[in-house]
Motif scaffolding. Structure first.
Motif, PDB file in Angstrom:
ATOM      1  N   THR A 209      -6.095  -5.866 -14.269  1.00  0.00           N
ATOM      2  CA  THR A 209      -7.539  -5.661 -14.312  1.00  0.00           C
ATOM      3  C   THR A 209      -7.958  -4.616 -13.278  1.00  0.00           C
ATOM      4  N   THR A 210      -7.401  -4.723 -12.073  1.00  0.00           N
ATOM      5  CA  THR A 210      -7.732  -3.739 -11.036  1.00  0.00           C
ATOM      6  C   THR A 210      -7.351  -2.338 -11.494  1.00  0.00           C
ATOM      7  N   ILE A 211      -6.159  -2.213 -12.043  1.00  0.00           N
ATOM      8  CA  ILE A 211      -5.683  -0.890 -12.458  1.00  0.00           C
ATOM      9  C   ILE A 211      -6.558  -0.345 -13.579  1.00  0.00           C
ATOM     10  N   SER A 212      -6.983  -1.221 -14.481  1.00  0.00           N
ATOM     11  CA  SER A 212      -7.837  -0.760 -15.565  1.00  0.00           C
ATOM     12  C   SER A 212      -9.177  -0.256 -15.032  1.00  0.00           C
ATOM     13  N   PHE A 213      -9.757  -0.980 -14.090  1.00  0.00           N
ATOM     14  CA  PHE A 213     -11.018  -0.538 -13.484  1.00  0.00           C
ATOM     15  C   PHE A 213     -10.852   0.819 -12.803  1.00  0.00           C
ATOM     16  N   ALA A 214      -9.697   0.992 -12.171  1.00  0.00           N
ATOM     17  CA  ALA A 214      -9.503   2.202 -11.372  1.00  0.00           C
ATOM     18  C   ALA A 214      -8.860   3.320 -12.182  1.00  0.00           C
ATOM     19  N   ARG A 215      -8.701   3.106 -13.504  1.00  0.00           N
ATOM     20  CA  ARG A 215      -7.857   4.033 -14.266  1.00  0.00           C
ATOM     21  C   ARG A 215      -8.360   5.461 -14.268  1.00  0.00           C
ATOM     22  N   HIS A 216      -9.677   5.670 -14.102  1.00  0.00           N
ATOM     23  CA  HIS A 216     -10.178   7.041 -14.116  1.00  0.00           C
ATOM     24  C   HIS A 216      -9.906   7.759 -12.803  1.00  0.00           C
ATOM     25  N   PHE A 217      -9.590   7.004 -11.761  1.00  0.00           N
ATOM     26  CA  PHE A 217      -9.285   7.638 -10.472  1.00  0.00           C
ATOM     27  C   PHE A 217      -7.795   7.849 -10.281  1.00  0.00           C
ATOM     28  N   ILE A 218      -7.018   7.171 -11.102  1.00  0.00           N
ATOM     29  CA  ILE A 218      -5.574   7.245 -10.906  1.00  0.00           C
ATOM     30  C   ILE A 218      -5.034   8.438 -11.672  1.00  0.00           C
ATOM     31  N   THR A 219      -4.851   9.556 -10.956  1.00  0.00           N
ATOM     32  CA  THR A 219      -4.337  10.760 -11.613  1.00  0.00           C
ATOM     33  C   THR A 219      -2.844  10.589 -11.872  1.00  0.00           C
ATOM     34  N   PRO A 220      -2.311  11.302 -12.853  1.00  0.00           N
ATOM     35  CA  PRO A 220      -0.918  11.104 -13.245  1.00  0.00           C
ATOM     36  C   PRO A 220       0.066  11.222 -12.083  1.00  0.00           C
ATOM     37  N   GLU A 221      -0.179  12.153 -11.140  1.00  0.00           N
ATOM     38  CA  GLU A 221       0.815  12.364 -10.078  1.00  0.00           C
ATOM     39  C   GLU A 221       0.963  11.127  -9.196  1.00  0.00           C
ATOM     40  N   ILE A 222      -0.170  10.458  -8.931  1.00  0.00           N
ATOM     41  CA  ILE A 222      -0.081   9.343  -7.980  1.00  0.00           C
ATOM     42  C   ILE A 222      -0.059   8.004  -8.711  1.00  0.00           C
ATOM     43  N   ARG A 223       0.146   8.055 -10.019  1.00  0.00           N
ATOM     44  CA  ARG A 223       0.083   6.845 -10.829  1.00  0.00           C
ATOM     45  C   ARG A 223       1.015   5.748 -10.306  1.00  0.00           C
ATOM     46  N   LEU A 224       2.319   6.085 -10.217  1.00  0.00           N
ATOM     47  CA  LEU A 224       3.276   5.029  -9.850  1.00  0.00           C
ATOM     48  C   LEU A 224       3.068   4.483  -8.443  1.00  0.00           C
ATOM     49  N   PRO A 225       2.916   5.362  -7.416  1.00  0.00           N
ATOM     50  CA  PRO A 225       2.669   4.794  -6.088  1.00  0.00           C
ATOM     51  C   PRO A 225       1.434   3.900  -6.055  1.00  0.00           C
ATOM     52  N   VAL A 226       0.387   4.277  -6.802  1.00  0.00           N
ATOM     53  CA  VAL A 226      -0.819   3.438  -6.787  1.00  0.00           C
ATOM     54  C   VAL A 226      -0.543   2.095  -7.457  1.00  0.00           C
ATOM     55  N   PHE A 227       0.162   2.115  -8.579  1.00  0.00           N
ATOM     56  CA  PHE A 227       0.516   0.842  -9.236  1.00  0.00           C
ATOM     57  C   PHE A 227       1.270  -0.063  -8.262  1.00  0.00           C
ATOM     58  N   VAL A 228       2.289   0.514  -7.632  1.00  0.00           N
ATOM     59  CA  VAL A 228       3.118  -0.281  -6.722  1.00  0.00           C
ATOM     60  C   VAL A 228       2.266  -0.832  -5.578  1.00  0.00           C
ATOM     61  N   LEU A 229       1.386   0.019  -5.079  1.00  0.00           N
ATOM     62  CA  LEU A 229       0.528  -0.400  -3.975  1.00  0.00           C
ATOM     63  C   LEU A 229      -0.366  -1.571  -4.383  1.00  0.00           C
ATOM     64  N   ILE A 230      -0.987  -1.438  -5.544  1.00  0.00           N
ATOM     65  CA  ILE A 230      -1.895  -2.492  -5.998  1.00  0.00           C
ATOM     66  C   ILE A 230      -1.114  -3.789  -6.231  1.00  0.00           C
ATOM     67  N   ILE A 231       0.030  -3.665  -6.905  1.00  0.00           N
ATOM     68  CA  ILE A 231       0.813  -4.868  -7.210  1.00  0.00           C
ATOM     69  C   ILE A 231       1.304  -5.535  -5.924  1.00  0.00           C
ATOM     70  N   ALA A 232       1.794  -4.720  -4.988  1.00  0.00           N
ATOM     71  CA  ALA A 232       2.297  -5.300  -3.739  1.00  0.00           C
ATOM     72  C   ALA A 232       1.180  -5.991  -2.976  1.00  0.00           C
ATOM     73  N   ALA A 233      -0.006  -5.370  -2.977  1.00  0.00           N
ATOM     74  CA  ALA A 233      -1.129  -5.988  -2.258  1.00  0.00           C
ATOM     75  C   ALA A 233      -1.503  -7.313  -2.911  1.00  0.00           C
ATOM     76  N   VAL A 234      -1.555  -7.319  -4.230  1.00  0.00           N
ATOM     77  CA  VAL A 234      -1.922  -8.548  -4.944  1.00  0.00           C
ATOM     78  C   VAL A 234      -0.903  -9.658  -4.666  1.00  0.00           C
ATOM     79  N   VAL A 235       0.384  -9.317  -4.752  1.00  0.00           N
ATOM     80  CA  VAL A 235       1.413 -10.333  -4.545  1.00  0.00           C
ATOM     81  C   VAL A 235       1.366 -10.869  -3.117  1.00  0.00           C
ATOM     82  N   THR A 236       1.187  -9.978  -2.159  1.00  0.00           N
ATOM     83  CA  THR A 236       1.127 -10.436  -0.765  1.00  0.00           C
ATOM     84  C   THR A 236      -0.058 -11.363  -0.563  1.00  0.00           C
ATOM     85  N   ALA A 237      -1.182 -11.012  -1.167  1.00  0.00           N
ATOM     86  CA  ALA A 237      -2.354 -11.882  -1.032  1.00  0.00           C
ATOM     87  C   ALA A 237      -2.065 -13.245  -1.654  1.00  0.00           C
TER      88      ALA A 237
END
Ligand SMILES: Cc1cc2nc3c(=O)[nH]c(=O)nc-3n(C[C@H](O)[C@H](O)[C@H](O)COP(=O)(O)O)c2cc1C
Lengths: 231, 235
Positions: free
Chosen positions: B56-84
């Protein structure tokens, strides 16, 4: 040209940094919110374990803040042994040893052992292990009362030579099809008793300096190390 | 692509493209923790929560996630969610946290999550991403539950044992004892039991699918002679 390259690099970089910042803020908030509760959980869990191996009303001090640490090799323990000291009206009443053996079937087994000042055992519990479920886990009180066999034993009762599992000619039952696990536990308890029976070792524990730092933090570290081990 | 209907998403997640049975993703935690129902349920719920929150977070942010930084942002969001989630479980489900131990942080590496982020969430609206994550997560959790149930019954003769670790003391009564502990089939609780159990589930699913294809084929040939419908997803 130069400008557009800068833009091409800078924009994603800034965006990434923004995402990182939001992530950090989120985690910091959750961490602040849960920190105290987690610490309290760890303390309670440890306290519950300690209370299981000492007699009721045998102490009136705060066990969690009255501990000392001795090198594991004194007890043939595979890691340092923490000792919690129970006192009643300031007088020593029991010592609780947290010892670790790696002689089990798999990984290490962590055991808490309560020893009264007359060097008899007030209780033993296994707090952490990786033994095979259904076969080597009968030392869990939920699964079997086996661990209660240690209650009120000492090096005289049974005699030292009897401190082994029945298969090795000793006093303690093994589990069906699993001798390695109980053998390791009996051995670990015996080693702590042996140390405690020497001279005034047990009494001297009570004059050791109190461990600095939070014991629940130490136990948290132990959990982490254990998890890494299990990997 | 963005026309995926809720009905289709539901079918994909729960059955046609089930993460555990078809995509075969996240098998390490799946096999490692499913020694009983409660463990399976615990990891299942934690995975659903992670999937839903990150997709859901990634979908909300999808217009800001440019292709170059796509994977690092995914990993960042997922890692933050899991840690929380790990912190919250440590605080509120202490015993379960200790049982699931290492597998909670390992949810980060579960390919289902980054897979859904990349294949679905980044291209769809938040409600659809939410639903997709919920269905994929539920599909995965169901496999965990069933496998946990199979192994618990065979090895211990119980179901829902240790439910109190999750739902509090009042859930102690949920435990069902089918036969005596000593008569259990130990292999089911050991790692081979996980492989054999999952293999059986896969076989059953494929068998049901094959039956359906056949039935459909029989129906079709009766009217028109079209090609059989393939059940392979193109996701
Ligand atoms: C897969 C597997 C797991 C085992 N797990 C344990 C265990 O956790 N603890 C244990 O004492 N023995 C375990 N054993 C059995 C030991 O290998 C050994 O045979 C047993 O402890 C010897 O007991 P016995 O002399 O009473 O037969 C396991 C054996 C197998 C094949």
């Amino acid at each position: 040209m130069n400008n557009s390259v800068l833009k091409q690099v800078l924009k994603p970089a800034l965006l990434l940094a923004a995402f990182a910042l939001v992530g950090v803020l989120l985690l910091d908030t959750v961490n602040r919110y849960t920190l105290q509760r987690i610490e309290a959980n760890e303390r309670n869990a440890l306290m519950r374990q300690l209370m299981q191996v000492v007699d009721k009303n045998s102490h009136d001090n705060d066990l969690l803040h009255d501990s000392a640490v001795l090198p594991g090799k004194l007890f043939h323990s595979s890691s340092d042994v923490t000792i919690y000291r129970a006192r009643k009206q300031g007088r020593p009443s029991a010592a609780i040893f947290v010892t670790t053996t790696d002689k089990g079937y798999k990984g290490s087994i962590q055991i808490v052992i309560g020893i009264r000042m007359d060097r008899s055992i007030s209780g033993v519990r296994v707090v952490r292990h990786n033994e095979t479920p259904g076969l080597g886990d009968k030392m869990e009180l939920q699964k079997s009362p086996w661990v209660l066999d240690f209650d009120n034993t000492s090096l005289q009762q049974p005699a030292l030579s009897q401190w082994a599992v029945k298969r090795d000619g000793g006093y303690f039952d093994q589990f069906t099809g699993a001798t390695i696990t109980p053998r390791a536990i009996v051995g670990a308890v015996r080693d702590v008793l042996l140390w405690s029976n020497e001279d005034n070792h047990l009494l001297s524990v009570f004059s050791l300096p109190t461990t600095v730092g939070n014991p629940s933090e130490a136990s948290d570290r132990a959990v982490k190390a254990e998890m890494e081990n299990a990997q | 692509m963005s026309q995926a209907s809720y009905r289709k998403i539901t079918q994909e997640g729960l059955w046609n493209n089930n993460p555990g049975l078809v995509q075969l993703l996240g098998l390490c935690p799946l096999m490692a923790v499913t020694t009983n129902v409660v463990n399976g349920l615990g990891l299942g719920l934690a995975t659903i929560l992670t999937l839903v929150a990150s997709s859901t977070t990634i979908s909300f942010a999808r217009h800001f996630i440019t292709p170059e930084i796509r994977l690092p942002v995914f990993v960042l969001i997922i890692a933050a969610v899991v840690t929380a989630i790990e912190l919250l479980m440590h605080a509120f489900f202490f015993e379960l946290y200790h049982i699931l131990g290492i597998f909670i942080p390992l949810i980060v590496t579960n390919c289902i999550i980054i897979g859904r982020a990349e294949a679905f969430a980044a291209k769809h609206t938040p409600p659809k991403a939410f639903w997709d994550a919920l269905m994929m997560g539920t599909g995965f959790a169901l496999v965990l539950l069933i496998l946990g149930g199979m192994r618990e019954v065979l090895a211990n003769g119980t179901l829902f044992d240790h439910a109190h670790l999750m739902f509090g003391e009042s859930a102690r009564g949920l435990a069902i004892h089918l036969f005596e502990d000593d008569k259990g089939f130990l292999l089911a609780a050991l790692p081979p039991g996980a492989f054999i159990g999952l293999g059986l589930l896969l076989a059953i699913k494929n068998w049901i699918d094959a039956q359906q294809v056949q039935r459909r084929k029989a129906g079709k040939t009766a009217t028109t002679a079209t090609l059989p419908v393939t059940s392979v997803s193109t996701e």
